[in-house]
Design an enzyme around this catalytic site. Structure first.
Site, short mmCIF file in Angstrom:
data_model
loop_
_atom_site.label_atom_id
_atom_site.label_comp_id
_atom_site.label_asym_id
_atom_site.label_seq_id
_atom_site.Cartn_x
_atom_site.Cartn_y
_atom_site.Cartn_z
N ASP A 1 -36.18 -18.35 5.93
CA ASP A 1 -35.87 -19.07 7.17
C ASP A 1 -36.87 -18.56 8.21
OD1 ASP A 1 -34.26 -20.58 9.15
OD2 ASP A 1 -33.73 -18.58 9.85
N ASP B 1 -30.76 -15.49 8.40
CA ASP B 1 -30.10 -14.78 9.50
C ASP B 1 -28.81 -15.42 9.95
OD1 ASP B 1 -30.63 -16.16 12.57
OD2 ASP B 1 -31.68 -16.99 10.85
N ASP C 1 -36.62 -19.12 12.22
CA ASP C 1 -36.07 -18.73 13.52
C ASP C 1 -34.94 -17.73 13.38
OD1 ASP C 1 -37.73 -20.65 15.01
OD2 ASP C 1 -36.55 -22.13 13.91
#
Length: 230
Positions: free
Chosen positions: A12, A171, A14
């Site tokens: 991922d 995240d 961001d």
């Protein structure tokens, strides 16, 4: 470059590779303010972390009865975000070490993100990470965003790897859920502390409950390259 070792790794972007959430929050705040909505705070923004920009704006457009079309809102937010991202986006130091370690080991890597392709490319180029990721997949390029598995499955296809041979680094709970739905293993590094015990994270194969404060390239690399990530 050495012979590839271990599985393919799909990151991922961001909140995982880079700390872009402050820029996304500010872009969303400015966008809503321009349409007469004041008081959009970090707490409200944090509920959308890990969810694609389109899906986020669909909810906000309905919540605040915005007159502008979804496409216009997307274009406007992307414009604001790109201005902020080009000015300053920070790479998490241990993530820079981790990606460098994997690159040196010849591990195939990709980025799969809910952001627009323009935003992904701007951030990768601005941080110097672009040379490490020959494969980039935006949620714009697949039918469904996270928590659906589409972006991860497309990344695996472009890497030429079976989903079972991929490890996702995430995240946010929607991303961890998407990884599991894709049949991939997951390294969970919660960006929002309160989500550390989310069911999607608890099901991850390797979890750093303290987020980036706890994550180390050495620990993740040892797990991944030592055979546990296979």
């Amino acid at each position: 470059m050495s012979t590839p070792t271990g599985p393919a790794v799909v990151f991922d972007l961001d909140g995982t590779l880079v700390d872009s959430e402050p820029n996304y929050y500010e872009a969303g705040r400015r966008l809503l303010a321009a349409h007469g909505v004041d008081g959009f705070g970090w707490e409200e923004h944090s509920a959308f972390i890990g969810i694609g920009t389109r899906e986020t704006l669909e909810v906000l457009r309905a919540r605040y009865a915005l007159d502008a079309s979804l496409e216009d809102l997307l274009a406007e937010k992307n414009r604001i975000y790109l201005e902020l991202a080009r000015r300053s986006t920070a790479v998490f130091p241990e993530m820079r070490r981790f990606t460098g370690l994997l690159a040196a080991a010849g591990v195939p890597m990709a980025v799969a993100s809910g952001s627009s392709r323009a935003a992904i490319e701007a951030v990768l180029a601005g941080t110097g990470l672009d040379s490490l990721f020959p494969v980039v997949v935006s949620a714009e390029e697949v039918p469904r965003g996270k928590p659906e598995p589409d972006v991860f499955l497309e990344a695996a296809r472009r890497l030429g790897a079976a989903p079972a041979d991929c490890v996702v680094v995430e995240d946010a709970p929607p991303g961890a859920a998407a990884a599991r739905a894709a049949g991939m293993r997951c390294i969970a590094i919660p960006y929002v502390p309160s989500t550390a015990d989310d069911a999607a994270f608890l099901a991850a194969d390797l979890r750093f409950p303290g987020g980036q404060r706890e994550f180390t390239a050495h620990a993740a690399g040892a797990w991944l390259l030592g055979g546990a990530g296979r």
